[in-house]
Design a protein around this motif. Structure first.
Motif, mmCIF file in Angstrom:
data_model
loop_
_atom_site.group_PDB
_atom_site.id
_atom_site.type_symbol
_atom_site.label_atom_id
_atom_site.label_comp_id
_atom_site.label_asym_id
_atom_site.label_seq_id
_atom_site.Cartn_x
_atom_site.Cartn_y
_atom_site.Cartn_z
ATOM 1 N N UNK A 100 3.893 -7.299 -25.443
ATOM 2 C CA UNK A 100 4.441 -8.013 -26.600
ATOM 3 C C UNK A 100 4.565 -9.506 -26.301
ATOM 4 N N UNK A 101 4.960 -9.818 -25.062
ATOM 5 C CA UNK A 101 5.118 -11.224 -24.678
ATOM 6 C C UNK A 101 3.774 -11.949 -24.725
ATOM 7 N N UNK A 102 2.724 -11.253 -24.359
ATOM 8 C CA UNK A 102 1.368 -11.824 -24.399
ATOM 9 C C UNK A 102 1.054 -12.345 -25.804
ATOM 10 N N UNK A 103 1.451 -11.574 -26.820
ATOM 11 C CA UNK A 103 1.222 -11.997 -28.203
ATOM 12 C C UNK A 103 2.236 -13.042 -28.648
ATOM 13 N N UNK A 104 3.490 -12.808 -28.270
ATOM 14 C CA UNK A 104 4.570 -13.710 -28.684
ATOM 15 C C UNK A 104 4.314 -15.139 -28.219
ATOM 16 N N UNK A 152 -12.942 -7.410 -30.107
ATOM 17 C CA UNK A 152 -12.694 -8.239 -28.925
ATOM 18 C C UNK A 152 -11.358 -7.817 -28.324
ATOM 19 N N UNK A 153 -11.393 -7.307 -27.103
ATOM 20 C CA UNK A 153 -10.173 -6.842 -26.434
ATOM 21 C C UNK A 153 -9.660 -7.965 -25.531
ATOM 22 N N UNK A 154 -8.439 -8.397 -25.773
ATOM 23 C CA UNK A 154 -7.839 -9.410 -24.908
ATOM 24 C C UNK A 154 -7.366 -8.776 -23.609
ATOM 25 N N UNK A 155 -6.587 -7.705 -23.704
ATOM 26 C CA UNK A 155 -6.016 -7.067 -22.521
ATOM 27 C C UNK A 155 -5.540 -5.665 -22.868
ATOM 28 N N UNK A 156 -5.425 -4.829 -21.838
ATOM 29 C CA UNK A 156 -4.995 -3.430 -22.005
ATOM 30 C C UNK A 156 -3.753 -3.202 -21.147
ATOM 31 N N UNK A 157 -2.701 -2.635 -21.744
ATOM 32 C CA UNK A 157 -1.403 -2.478 -21.065
ATOM 33 C C UNK A 157 -0.928 -1.027 -21.171
ATOM 34 N N UNK A 158 -0.407 -0.471 -20.068
ATOM 35 C CA UNK A 158 0.185 0.869 -20.155
ATOM 36 C C UNK A 158 1.531 0.813 -20.887
ATOM 37 N N UNK A 159 1.971 1.971 -21.387
ATOM 38 C CA UNK A 159 3.223 2.019 -22.152
ATOM 39 C C UNK A 159 4.407 1.406 -21.398
ATOM 40 N N UNK A 160 4.434 1.602 -20.064
ATOM 41 C CA UNK A 160 5.610 1.099 -19.340
ATOM 42 C C UNK A 160 5.600 -0.426 -19.179
ATOM 43 N N UNK A 161 4.546 -1.076 -19.689
ATOM 44 C CA UNK A 161 4.523 -2.546 -19.684
ATOM 45 C C UNK A 161 4.490 -3.107 -21.114
ATOM 46 N N UNK A 176 -8.113 -12.152 -29.170
ATOM 47 C CA UNK A 176 -8.491 -10.784 -29.493
ATOM 48 C C UNK A 176 -7.288 -9.850 -29.427
ATOM 49 N N UNK A 177 -7.566 -8.552 -29.303
ATOM 50 C CA UNK A 177 -6.539 -7.524 -29.444
ATOM 51 C C UNK A 177 -5.834 -7.213 -28.131
ATOM 52 N N UNK A 178 -4.534 -7.005 -28.242
ATOM 53 C CA UNK A 178 -3.722 -6.497 -27.134
ATOM 54 C C UNK A 178 -3.578 -4.993 -27.367
ATOM 55 N N UNK A 179 -4.042 -4.192 -26.394
ATOM 56 C CA UNK A 179 -4.117 -2.740 -26.562
ATOM 57 C C UNK A 179 -3.092 -2.041 -25.668
ATOM 58 N N UNK A 180 -2.416 -1.029 -26.230
ATOM 59 C CA UNK A 180 -1.515 -0.185 -25.446
ATOM 60 C C UNK A 180 -2.192 1.145 -25.139
ATOM 61 N N UNK A 215 9.983 -16.526 -32.663
ATOM 62 C CA UNK A 215 10.210 -16.411 -31.217
ATOM 63 C C UNK A 215 10.791 -15.056 -30.879
ATOM 64 N N UNK A 216 11.436 -14.959 -29.732
ATOM 65 C CA UNK A 216 11.942 -13.666 -29.270
ATOM 66 C C UNK A 216 13.102 -13.158 -30.119
ATOM 67 N N UNK A 217 13.906 -14.087 -30.652
ATOM 68 C CA UNK A 217 15.067 -13.675 -31.437
ATOM 69 C C UNK A 217 14.920 -14.124 -32.878
ATOM 70 N N UNK A 218 15.620 -13.436 -33.764
ATOM 71 C CA UNK A 218 15.591 -13.820 -35.175
ATOM 72 C C UNK A 218 16.189 -15.212 -35.354
ATOM 73 N N UNK A 219 15.466 -16.048 -36.064
ATOM 74 C CA UNK A 219 15.963 -17.374 -36.406
ATOM 75 C C UNK A 219 16.185 -17.376 -37.924
ATOM 76 N N UNK A 220 17.446 -17.142 -38.310
ATOM 77 C CA UNK A 220 17.744 -16.967 -39.732
ATOM 78 C C UNK A 220 17.440 -18.221 -40.543
ATOM 79 N N UNK A 221 17.641 -19.395 -39.927
ATOM 80 C CA UNK A 221 17.347 -20.645 -40.636
ATOM 81 C C UNK A 221 15.858 -20.759 -40.945
#
Length: 270
Positions: free
Chosen positions: A242-246, A228-237, A252-256, A164-170
Motif C-alpha cells: 500500500x505504501x508503494x502506491x501511497x 504492466x506489473x510494478x511489483x508483487x507482494x505477499x499478503x504479509x507485506x 504499473x500495477x501493484x499485485x498481492x 496521505x496516510x491519514x484522512x485530511x478532512x479539510x
C-alpha cells in the motif's frame, strides 16, 4: 473445474479463497501469467470503456491521461496505441517520464512542478479531444476547460479526496466544495460532453462486460496490450504494498499474492 480464470468482484479479493458468481469469471488466455490476469480486468475494462464506449476515440485525436503511470493510466496508453496517430499527454512525477515516453506518451507533464493545463495549451492551443479524469474537485473543471469543441470528459474517480496516510478532512471538504457542476443548458453552448464511469456499478451488465473482456483478450493475444506489473507482494507485506502506491512510486500495477514468489523465498533463505 480446473480452468484458470480471471475474476471481477467489488471487494473481498485480498484472501486465499474467494467465492464469486460464475458470470464474473473469465477464462485466462493462453500464455498469460496469474499476475497479469490479476492486473487486467479492472484497469483495462475501465480504460477501454472510457476511451471507446464514452470517448469514441478515433485516429488523429488527442487524449490527456492523468496518473498515467498507474494501473488505468498504463492500460489507457496501450489502448490509445491501438488507434492510429493518437497524441497522448500524460501527467506523472518526473521520475516516471522516461518510462512513459517508452510506452508511447508524446508529452509527459510533471504535475508537481508545472500547470498541466498550461503545458497542454503550449503544444495544443485548442486543447484535447478526450480527458480521463480520476482526480475530481477543481481538476475536473480544468479538464472541461481543456476540451476542444466536441470533446469528451470522462470522470471515473476522486483521487483528490485521498491526500496521505491519514484522512485530511479539510482537503476532503475542499475537494467536495470544488467539485465540478454543470447544467444541460450550459453544455448546449459548449459543444462538449461530460460522462461518469464506475465499473463497480456495472453488476447487472454481464453481457456488456463480457463483450469488452472478449475484445481485451483478443488484443492481448495479438500482443497489442500487456499488463504492466510494478511489483508483487505477499499478503504479509500488504502494508508495504500500500505504501508503494501511497508514495506514488509504482509504474504499473501493484499485485498481492498469498505467498512470496519462490525466487524471493530462496533469496531470503540464503
Amino acid at each position: 473445474v480446473g480452468d484458470k480464470v480471471m475474476v471481477l468482484a467489488r471487494s473481498g479479493l485480498w484472501q486465499e479463497v474467494v467465492n464469486v458468481p460464475a458470470n464474473q469469471t473469465f477464462p485466462m488466455p493462453e500464455g498469460m501469467s496469474f499476475e497479469e490476469a490479476a492486473a487486467l480486468l479492472v484497469n483495462y475494462i475501465t480504460a477501454y470503456m472510457i476511451l471507446f464506449d464514452f470517448g469514441n476515440l478515433r485516429p488523429n485525436q488527442s487524449v490527456l491521461i492523468h496518473m498515467a503511470a498507474g494501473g488505468v493510466g498504463t492500460a489507457a496508453i496501450q489502448l490509445c496505441k491501438t488507434v492510429e496517430n493518437v497524441t497522448i499527454f500524460g501527467t506523472a512525477s518526473a521520475s516516471k517520464h522516461d518510462s512513459l515516453k517508452e510506452s508511447g506518451v508524446a508529452h509527459p507533464i510533471d504535475y508537481r512542478t508545472m500547470d498541466y493545463a498550461e503545458e497542454v495549451r503550449k503544444i495544443s492551443p485548442k486543447g484535447v479531444d478526450i480527458v480521463l479524469d480520476p482526480l475530481g474537485g477543481s481538476d475536473t473543471t480544468k479538464a472541461f476547460n481543456l476540451l476542444k469543441p466536441m470533446g469528451k470528459l470522462i470522470t471515473y474517480g476522486v483521487a483528490n479526496l485521498l491526500t496521505g496516510q491519514k484522512k485530511n478532512l479539510m482537503a476532503m471538504a475542499k475537494t467536495w466544495w470544488n467539485q465540478f457542476s454543470i447544467t444541460a443548458l450550459q453544455l448546449l453552448h459548449q459543444n462538449k460532453a461530460v460522462c461518469g464511469y464506475h465499473l463497480g456499478y456495472m453488476d447487472e451488465e454481464a453481457e456488456l462486460i463480457r463483450s469488452v473482456v472478449a475484445k481485451l483478450v483478443n488484443l492481448y493475444s495479438q500482443g497489442k496490450i500487456k499488463p504492466k506489473i510494478d511489483s508483487v507482494w505477499p499478503f504479509d507485506q500488504v502494508a508495504e504494498a500500500m505504501r508503494q502506491m501511497q508514495e506514488k512510486k509504482n509504474v504499473g500495477k501493484v499485485i498481492l499474492v498469498p505467498e512470496a514468489p519462490k525466487e524471493e523465498s530462496k533469496k531470503a533463505e540464503n
